[in-house]
Motif scaffolding. Structure first.
Motif, PDB file in Angstrom:
ATOM      1  N   HIS A 124       6.601  11.581   4.116  1.00  0.00           N
ATOM      2  CA  HIS A 124       6.844  10.219   3.622  1.00  0.00           C
ATOM      3  C   HIS A 124       6.080  10.146   2.295  1.00  0.00           C
ATOM      4  O   HIS A 124       4.952   9.660   2.233  1.00  0.00           O
ATOM      5  N   THR A 125       6.689  10.653   1.240  1.00  0.00           N
ATOM      6  CA  THR A 125       5.931  10.849   0.000  1.00  0.00           C
ATOM      7  C   THR A 125       6.394   9.965  -1.148  1.00  0.00           C
ATOM      8  O   THR A 125       5.856  10.062  -2.247  1.00  0.00           O
ATOM      9  N   ASP A 126       7.365   9.117  -0.924  1.00  0.00           N
ATOM     10  CA  ASP A 126       7.725   8.199  -2.003  1.00  0.00           C
ATOM     11  C   ASP A 126       8.000   6.787  -1.495  1.00  0.00           C
ATOM     12  O   ASP A 126       8.901   6.085  -1.991  1.00  0.00           O
ATOM     13  N   GLY A 127       7.226   6.327  -0.603  1.00  0.00           N
ATOM     14  CA  GLY A 127       6.134   6.995   0.088  1.00  0.00           C
ATOM     15  C   GLY A 127       6.094   6.418   1.481  1.00  0.00           C
ATOM     16  O   GLY A 127       7.080   5.935   2.019  1.00  0.00           O
ATOM     17  N   LEU A 128       4.892   6.398   2.071  1.00  0.00           N
ATOM     18  CA  LEU A 128       4.661   5.672   3.318  1.00  0.00           C
ATOM     19  C   LEU A 128       4.338   4.234   2.903  1.00  0.00           C
ATOM     20  O   LEU A 128       3.179   3.829   2.810  1.00  0.00           O
ATOM     21  N   LYS A 138      10.173   6.243   2.256  1.00  0.00           N
ATOM     22  CA  LYS A 138      11.234   7.075   1.686  1.00  0.00           C
ATOM     23  C   LYS A 138      10.948   8.478   2.205  1.00  0.00           C
ATOM     24  O   LYS A 138      10.146   9.211   1.649  1.00  0.00           O
ATOM     25  N   THR A 139      11.588   8.815   3.309  1.00  0.00           N
ATOM     26  CA  THR A 139      11.280  10.030   4.037  1.00  0.00           C
ATOM     27  C   THR A 139      12.055  11.221   3.479  1.00  0.00           C
ATOM     28  O   THR A 139      13.279  11.164   3.327  1.00  0.00           O
ATOM     29  N   ASN A 140      11.340  12.277   3.192  1.00  0.00           N
ATOM     30  CA  ASN A 140      11.932  13.534   2.744  1.00  0.00           C
ATOM     31  C   ASN A 140      11.834  14.507   3.914  1.00  0.00           C
ATOM     32  O   ASN A 140      10.748  14.959   4.258  1.00  0.00           O
ATOM     33  N   ASP A 144       0.876  -1.166   0.000  1.00  0.00           N
ATOM     34  CA  ASP A 144       0.000   0.000   0.000  1.00  0.00           C
ATOM     35  C   ASP A 144       0.917   1.220   0.000  1.00  0.00           C
ATOM     36  O   ASP A 144       1.535   1.545   1.025  1.00  0.00           O
ATOM     37  N   HIS A 145       1.009   1.859  -1.157  1.00  0.00           N
ATOM     38  CA  HIS A 145       1.891   3.024  -1.319  1.00  0.00           C
ATOM     39  C   HIS A 145       1.077   4.272  -1.007  1.00  0.00           C
ATOM     40  O   HIS A 145       0.382   4.809  -1.858  1.00  0.00           O
ATOM     41  N   MET A 146       1.167   4.697   0.255  1.00  0.00           N
ATOM     42  CA  MET A 146       0.484   5.900   0.699  1.00  0.00           C
ATOM     43  C   MET A 146       1.494   7.054   0.752  1.00  0.00           C
ATOM     44  O   MET A 146       2.695   6.842   0.609  1.00  0.00           O
ATOM     45  N   LYS A 147       0.983   8.251   0.967  1.00  0.00           N
ATOM     46  CA  LYS A 147       1.857   9.408   1.151  1.00  0.00           C
ATOM     47  C   LYS A 147       1.394  10.170   2.392  1.00  0.00           C
ATOM     48  O   LYS A 147       0.189  10.363   2.599  1.00  0.00           O
ATOM     49  N   TYR A 148       2.379  10.598   3.189  1.00  0.00           N
ATOM     50  CA  TYR A 148       2.111  11.239   4.478  1.00  0.00           C
ATOM     51  C   TYR A 148       2.865  12.552   4.508  1.00  0.00           C
ATOM     52  O   TYR A 148       4.106  12.572   4.416  1.00  0.00           O
TER      53      TYR A 148
END
Length: 276
Positions: free
Chosen positions: A155-159, A194-196, A110-114
């Motif tokens: 966390h946009t690439d991603g959570l 992948k935390t930015n 599940d590729h979410m974005k936070y």
């Protein structure tokens, strides 16, 4: 077209199919044992507020009740239907296997974005030292605004919630070419975000890192067409615990947080059996 409209269209199609099929309903016995399925789709997400604890050589502080949002891409056929750009939107991928006519086990992502909402006012507790900025000081239930020069956390690439699930499927309606099924299940997995992140005057960090684990449950409606193809809508929710989030280039700097999530998915896929 917004993704919200697409999701509502899918739900409308499934409910319309369910209603229209009732007039010619019959139940066809079927043993799904040995059947595989694979699906792809997209999600919209919501998150509970979260306390985020940051630790490093020059700081140790907590931000209370931080608000975060998802960041789904606007629906565009050139984006969503382009295989080279398929992983840009928030997406769901899953492959599963039926161990009998009702139960299946599956593995997916599940590729979410936070995205932490900038310019929000939160409480801060702890200390920040030797950064030579206006943020140095000791804090006890003080207000602070999350400005870009203080903190940017995504966390946009991603959570990335990589998980395994155990699901049950029950047939509600069946015609010769269309079946409507109800699903429920639960699962667990790991978080590989992948935390930015930029924090005060530290170097930006933007890499994949194993940060924690998640637990979740789901319910859904599955509509099969001609046995092999299906359209599926899911409501999913759960808990995420990430005690080891990388925040800067310094490996000793990290953050931790816990929060609940809700996810609304629309997917499409195929069924197949390697023995037939």
């Amino acid at each position: 077209m917004t993704l919200y409209r697409l999701f509502f269209i899918v739900i409308f199609i499934q409910l319309s199919t369910c209603v229209s099929a009732q007039s010619i309903t019959y139940f066809e016995p079927e043993n799904r044992k040995g059947q595989f399925y694979v699906y792809w789709g997209w999600n919209l997400d919501a998150y509970s507020k979260s306390d985020i604890h940051f630790t490093g050589a020059d700081y140790d502080f907590t931000l209370d009740n931080v608000v975060a949002l998802d960041r789904q891409s606007d629906f565009d056929v050139k984006l969503y239907c382009n295989p080279l750009k398929a992983t840009i939107p928030q997406y769901n991928f899953r492959v599963g296997y039926f161990i009998n006519e009702h139960y299946n086990i599956s593995f997916g992502i599940d590729h979410m974005k936070y995205v932490v909402k900038e310019w929000q006012k939160v409480l801060i507790n702890g200390q920040i030292d030797q950064t030579e900025t206006i943020y140095d000081g000791n804090y006890v239930n003080d207000n602070i605004i999350i400005k870009p020069d203080f903190l940017s956390l995504e966390h946009t690439d991603g959570l990335n919630y990589i998980n395994s699930e155990f699901r049950r499927v029950d047939n509600l309606i069946a015609t010769k070419h269309i079946k409507v099924n109800f699903m429920e299940g639960f699962g667990a997995g790991i978080l590989l975000p992948k935390t930015n992140c930029t924090l005060i005057n530290n170097e930006r960090y933007d890499e994949f890192h194993l940060a924690g684990f998640g637990l979740g449950g789901m319910v859904g409606l599955n509509t099969e067409f001609f046995r092999y193809f299906f359209l599926q809508s899911e409501l999913k929710g759960g808990f995420i615990n990430m005690p080891d989030i990388r925040t800067t280039e310094n490996i000793a700097d990290k953050a931790s947080q816990q929060f609940f999530f809700a996810q609304w998915n629309v997917t499409f896929g195929v069924n197949f059996n390697l023995n037939k």
